[in-house]
Scaffold this motif. Structure first.
Motif, mmCIF file in Angstrom:
data_model
loop_
_atom_site.group_PDB
_atom_site.id
_atom_site.type_symbol
_atom_site.label_atom_id
_atom_site.label_comp_id
_atom_site.label_asym_id
_atom_site.label_seq_id
_atom_site.Cartn_x
_atom_site.Cartn_y
_atom_site.Cartn_z
ATOM 1 N N MET A 1 -73.084 13.669 16.166
ATOM 2 C CA MET A 1 -71.635 13.674 16.032
ATOM 3 C C MET A 1 -71.064 14.761 16.946
ATOM 4 O O MET A 1 -71.491 15.905 16.909
ATOM 5 C CB MET A 1 -71.277 13.942 14.570
ATOM 6 C CG MET A 1 -69.825 13.844 14.293
ATOM 7 S SD MET A 1 -69.586 13.752 12.510
ATOM 8 C CE MET A 1 -68.238 14.840 12.342
ATOM 9 N N THR A 2 -70.103 14.397 17.752
ATOM 10 C CA THR A 2 -69.491 15.319 18.690
ATOM 11 C C THR A 2 -68.210 15.887 18.091
ATOM 12 O O THR A 2 -67.375 15.142 17.602
ATOM 13 C CB THR A 2 -69.144 14.601 20.004
ATOM 14 O OG1 THR A 2 -70.314 13.970 20.497
ATOM 15 C CG2 THR A 2 -68.613 15.556 21.027
ATOM 16 N N SER A 3 -68.095 17.216 18.146
ATOM 17 C CA SER A 3 -66.875 17.830 17.623
ATOM 18 C C SER A 3 -65.850 17.942 18.750
ATOM 19 O O SER A 3 -66.197 18.104 19.918
ATOM 20 C CB SER A 3 -67.179 19.207 17.038
ATOM 21 O OG SER A 3 -67.673 20.058 18.052
ATOM 22 N N GLN A 4 -64.607 17.822 18.401
ATOM 23 C CA GLN A 4 -63.513 17.909 19.359
ATOM 24 C C GLN A 4 -63.142 19.369 19.595
ATOM 25 O O GLN A 4 -63.235 20.187 18.685
ATOM 26 C CB GLN A 4 -62.286 17.156 18.827
ATOM 27 C CG GLN A 4 -62.509 15.662 18.691
ATOM 28 C CD GLN A 4 -62.627 14.974 20.040
ATOM 29 O OE1 GLN A 4 -61.928 15.318 20.986
ATOM 30 N NE2 GLN A 4 -63.538 14.030 20.125
ATOM 31 N N LEU A 5 -62.719 19.675 20.810
ATOM 32 C CA LEU A 5 -62.256 21.018 21.112
ATOM 33 C C LEU A 5 -60.846 21.217 20.578
ATOM 34 O O LEU A 5 -60.030 20.295 20.613
ATOM 35 C CB LEU A 5 -62.248 21.249 22.626
ATOM 36 C CG LEU A 5 -63.589 21.236 23.341
ATOM 37 C CD1 LEU A 5 -63.369 21.360 24.842
ATOM 38 C CD2 LEU A 5 -64.465 22.361 22.857
ATOM 39 N N LYS B 1 -59.533 24.333 24.609
ATOM 40 C CA LYS B 1 -59.242 23.584 25.836
ATOM 41 C C LYS B 1 -58.525 24.476 26.845
ATOM 42 O O LYS B 1 -58.846 24.460 28.033
ATOM 43 C CB LYS B 1 -58.373 22.367 25.534
ATOM 44 C CG LYS B 1 -59.086 21.264 24.806
ATOM 45 C CD LYS B 1 -58.126 20.131 24.511
ATOM 46 C CE LYS B 1 -58.724 19.089 23.609
ATOM 47 N NZ LYS B 1 -57.756 18.025 23.283
#
Length: 56
Positions: free
Chosen positions: A1-5, A10
């Motif tokens: 699972m990829t976490s969002q920045l 950013k």
């Protein structure tokens, strides 16, 4: 699972990439970029001085 920045992450990443790109461009053009190197103590003193001056 990829976490969002986060937006702050950013922005930090963009600033780092921008700085690296600028330094690379300067090197290609033959310029030398000298980064200001100060200690944490010097930074704190400067901030305190500015806060006194501007009433922050």
């Amino acid at each position: 699972m990829t976490s969002q920045l986060t937006e702050k992450q950013k922005a930090t990443l963009w600033q780092q990439r921008r700085a690296a790109s600028y330094q690379a461009s300067c090197r290609l053009a033959g310029f030398t970029v000298n980064e200001a190197v100060i200690t944490a103590e010097q930074a704190e003193e400067r901030l305190a001085s500015l806060r006194r001056q501007y009433g922050g």
